[in-house]
Design a protein around this motif. Structure first.
Motif, PDB file in Angstrom:
ATOM      1  N   LEU A 198      28.439  73.600 142.452  1.00 37.57           N
ATOM      2  CA  LEU A 198      29.316  74.616 143.033  1.00 37.57           C
ATOM      3  C   LEU A 198      30.137  74.014 144.171  1.00 37.57           C
ATOM      4  O   LEU A 198      31.333  74.300 144.309  1.00 37.57           O
ATOM      5  CB  LEU A 198      28.495  75.796 143.545  1.00 37.57           C
ATOM      6  N   GLN A 199      29.505  73.191 144.991  1.00 42.24           N
ATOM      7  CA  GLN A 199      30.196  72.576 146.123  1.00 42.24           C
ATOM      8  C   GLN A 199      31.389  71.749 145.652  1.00 42.24           C
ATOM      9  O   GLN A 199      32.482  71.812 146.230  1.00 42.24           O
ATOM     10  CB  GLN A 199      29.223  71.699 146.912  1.00 42.24           C
ATOM     11  N   THR A 200      31.213  70.997 144.593  1.00 37.50           N
ATOM     12  CA  THR A 200      32.297  70.170 144.054  1.00 37.50           C
ATOM     13  C   THR A 200      33.459  71.027 143.573  1.00 37.50           C
ATOM     14  O   THR A 200      34.629  70.721 143.825  1.00 37.50           O
ATOM     15  CB  THR A 200      31.778  69.302 142.891  1.00 37.50           C
ATOM     16  N   LYS A 201      33.146  72.128 142.890  1.00 38.58           N
ATOM     17  CA  LYS A 201      34.206  73.010 142.385  1.00 38.58           C
ATOM     18  C   LYS A 201      34.981  73.664 143.530  1.00 38.58           C
ATOM     19  O   LYS A 201      36.211  73.775 143.473  1.00 38.58           O
ATOM     20  CB  LYS A 201      33.602  74.077 141.466  1.00 38.58           C
ATOM     21  N   LEU A 202      34.272  74.078 144.550  1.00 38.86           N
ATOM     22  CA  LEU A 202      34.937  74.702 145.693  1.00 38.86           C
ATOM     23  C   LEU A 202      35.821  73.697 146.426  1.00 38.86           C
ATOM     24  O   LEU A 202      36.917  74.029 146.882  1.00 38.86           O
ATOM     25  CB  LEU A 202      33.892  75.283 146.650  1.00 38.86           C
ATOM     26  N   GLN A 203      35.355  72.477 146.524  1.00 38.94           N
ATOM     27  CA  GLN A 203      36.146  71.439 147.188  1.00 38.94           C
ATOM     28  C   GLN A 203      37.394  71.092 146.382  1.00 38.94           C
ATOM     29  O   GLN A 203      38.442  70.761 146.956  1.00 38.94           O
ATOM     30  CB  GLN A 203      35.284  70.199 147.422  1.00 38.94           C
ATOM     31  N   ARG A 204      37.317  71.191 145.076  1.00 43.47           N
ATOM     32  CA  ARG A 204      38.499  70.980 144.241  1.00 43.47           C
ATOM     33  C   ARG A 204      39.567  72.039 144.538  1.00 43.47           C
ATOM     34  O   ARG A 204      40.765  71.784 144.388  1.00 43.47           O
ATOM     35  CB  ARG A 204      38.118  71.037 142.758  1.00 43.47           C
ATOM     36  N   LEU A 205      39.123  73.219 144.961  1.00 42.93           N
ATOM     37  CA  LEU A 205      40.047  74.296 145.306  1.00 42.93           C
ATOM     38  C   LEU A 205      40.492  74.207 146.769  1.00 42.93           C
ATOM     39  O   LEU A 205      41.098  75.141 147.288  1.00 42.93           O
ATOM     40  CB  LEU A 205      39.383  75.648 145.036  1.00 42.93           C
ATOM     41  N   ASN A 206      40.134  73.102 147.420  1.00 45.91           N
ATOM     42  CA  ASN A 206      40.508  72.835 148.813  1.00 45.91           C
ATOM     43  C   ASN A 206      39.773  73.719 149.810  1.00 45.91           C
ATOM     44  O   ASN A 206      40.270  73.993 150.901  1.00 45.91           O
ATOM     45  CB  ASN A 206      42.024  72.973 149.025  1.00 45.91           C
ATOM     46  N   TYR A 207      38.567  74.183 149.445  1.00 47.22           N
ATOM     47  CA  TYR A 207      37.714  74.878 150.398  1.00 47.22           C
ATOM     48  C   TYR A 207      36.884  73.847 151.146  1.00 47.22           C
ATOM     49  O   TYR A 207      36.417  72.860 150.567  1.00 47.22           O
ATOM     50  CB  TYR A 207      36.767  75.855 149.683  1.00 47.22           C
ATOM     51  N   GLU A 208      36.703  74.062 152.436  1.00 44.68           N
ATOM     52  CA  GLU A 208      35.842  73.212 153.246  1.00 44.68           C
ATOM     53  C   GLU A 208      34.426  73.786 153.160  1.00 44.68           C
ATOM     54  O   GLU A 208      34.172  74.886 153.648  1.00 44.68           O
ATOM     55  CB  GLU A 208      36.333  73.203 154.689  1.00 44.68           C
ATOM     56  N   VAL A 209      33.517  73.065 152.533  1.00 44.80           N
ATOM     57  CA  VAL A 209      32.178  73.583 152.239  1.00 44.80           C
ATOM     58  C   VAL A 209      31.130  72.901 153.109  1.00 44.80           C
ATOM     59  O   VAL A 209      31.053  71.671 153.160  1.00 44.80           O
ATOM     60  CB  VAL A 209      31.825  73.384 150.746  1.00 44.80           C
ATOM     61  N   PHE A 210      30.334  73.724 153.776  1.00 45.71           N
ATOM     62  CA  PHE A 210      29.220  73.218 154.579  1.00 45.71           C
ATOM     63  C   PHE A 210      27.934  73.775 153.978  1.00 45.71           C
ATOM     64  O   PHE A 210      27.669  74.977 154.029  1.00 45.71           O
ATOM     65  CB  PHE A 210      29.361  73.665 156.029  1.00 45.71           C
ATOM     66  N   CYS A 211      27.147  72.892 153.371  1.00 48.88           N
ATOM     67  CA  CYS A 211      25.902  73.284 152.714  1.00 48.88           C
ATOM     68  C   CYS A 211      24.732  73.004 153.665  1.00 48.88           C
ATOM     69  O   CYS A 211      24.571  71.880 154.144  1.00 48.88           O
ATOM     70  CB  CYS A 211      25.761  72.490 151.423  1.00 48.88           C
ATOM     71  N   CYS A 212      23.915  74.037 153.951  1.00 49.40           N
ATOM     72  CA  CYS A 212      22.929  73.884 155.017  1.00 49.40           C
ATOM     73  C   CYS A 212      21.604  74.578 154.708  1.00 49.40           C
ATOM     74  O   CYS A 212      21.573  75.691 154.177  1.00 49.40           O
ATOM     75  CB  CYS A 212      23.514  74.450 156.306  1.00 49.40           C
ATOM     76  N   THR A 213      20.507  73.876 155.053  1.00 53.71           N
ATOM     77  CA  THR A 213      19.173  74.466 154.951  1.00 53.71           C
ATOM     78  C   THR A 213      18.622  74.833 156.330  1.00 53.71           C
ATOM     79  O   THR A 213      17.848  75.778 156.458  1.00 53.71           O
ATOM     80  CB  THR A 213      18.190  73.484 154.274  1.00 53.71           C
ATOM     81  N   ASN A 214      19.014  74.082 157.346  1.00 54.20           N
ATOM     82  CA  ASN A 214      18.476  74.292 158.688  1.00 54.20           C
ATOM     83  C   ASN A 214      18.878  75.656 159.258  1.00 54.20           C
ATOM     84  O   ASN A 214      18.062  76.354 159.871  1.00 54.20           O
ATOM     85  CB  ASN A 214      18.944  73.186 159.627  1.00 54.20           C
ATOM     86  N   MET A 215      20.128  76.043 159.063  1.00 58.85           N
ATOM     87  CA  MET A 215      20.580  77.340 159.558  1.00 58.85           C
ATOM     88  C   MET A 215      19.824  78.472 158.873  1.00 58.85           C
ATOM     89  O   MET A 215      19.496  79.483 159.487  1.00 58.85           O
ATOM     90  CB  MET A 215      22.092  77.481 159.350  1.00 58.85           C
ATOM     91  N   LEU A 216      19.559  78.282 157.578  1.00 50.72           N
ATOM     92  CA  LEU A 216      18.773  79.271 156.835  1.00 50.72           C
ATOM     93  C   LEU A 216      17.386  79.408 157.433  1.00 50.72           C
ATOM     94  O   LEU A 216      16.880  80.522 157.625  1.00 50.72           O
ATOM     95  CB  LEU A 216      18.679  78.860 155.369  1.00 50.72           C
TER      96      LEU A 216
END
Length: 236
Positions: free
Chosen positions: A17-35
């Motif tokens: 999903l992160q790769t697809k969103l980045q292809r659409l020029n979205y800045e993606v921050f994937c995080c476990t610590n905040m969760l």
């Protein structure tokens, strides 16, 4: 650039999903610590306000989801990542997305929830305006809402505490009826109404969700809105 916070228990399962969103020029921050901080320590994190979208992974349980919804800002677009469409709507979730969707499908789905830039929202709030789908605002006494929100509120008010289905509201508000896009917009509209009541000092539940059925105005909201209409009539 639009920023996305993807909360998950395992960042490795989010790569597709992160790769697809980045292809659409979205800045993606994937995080476990905040969760972890929010679910285990019940902490509200100020940095979340910098993100436009918040996506909650399918690795998050339903109980954890409810904990998060209490801590997440009401002004943010919150989406649930799932493998298939959920059977019922979850209060506080604007919609759902799947990593199996094509880039084109993701692009169109995310466009449904696009919002004005945060800086513009701040300026609008300072001058006492709220933007709706029509781009115009109206006021019922001190309750400031868009014309579209006003129409939805009037329908709920006329029902006098009875449930109006989501499909019926969509048919009333939009000519194309209860499409997936309109149902998503309706969820956002209802959330805006709740925020408007809250900003105006109305405590407690105002627009109630009846699961699998639709929405209704609580007695608190009915009484408040009736007073607003009476005040407006005196001023007109």
């Amino acid at each position: 650039m639009v920023s996305v916070l993807l909360l998950t228990k395992n960042i490795l399962v989010e790569q597709k999903l992160q790769t697809k969103l980045q292809r659409l020029n979205y800045e993606v921050f994937c995080c476990t610590n905040m969760l972890y901080l929010m679910t285990q320590q019940s902490k509200k994190l100020p940095m979340i306000s910098y993100f436009d979208y918040i996506i909650l992974s399918e690795t998050i349980s339903e109980n954890e989801l409810q904990q998060l919804l209490v801590l997440l800002p009401e002004s943010k677009i919150i989406l649930r990542k799932l493998e298939k469409e959920p059977e019922k709507q979850v209060e506080g979730i604007h919609g759902w997305i799947s990593e199996e969707a094509s880039v084109e499908e993701l692009r169109e789905n995310l466009c449904q929830w696009e919002k004005c830039p945060s800086s513009q929202e701040v300026i609008l709030s300072l001058v006492g305006s709220r933007i709706g789908n029509t781009g115009e605002t109206t006021s019922t006494g001190s309750l400031s809402i868009s014309k579209l929100e006003r129409r939805a509120l009037e329908q709920l008010y006329q029902a006098n505490g009875k449930v109006i289905s989501r499909e019926e509201l969509c048919e009333y508000l939009w000519s194309d009826g209860a499409t997936k896009s309109r149902l998503a917009q309706l969820s956002i509209l209802i959330k805006k109404l709740r925020i408007a009541f809250k900003k105006d000092g109305v405590s407690g539940e105002t627009v109630q969700t009846s699961w699998g059925e639709g929405y209704l105005l609580t007695n608190t909201a009915l009484e408040y809105y009736e007073q607003e209409r009476e005040q407006e009539a005196l001023l007109s």
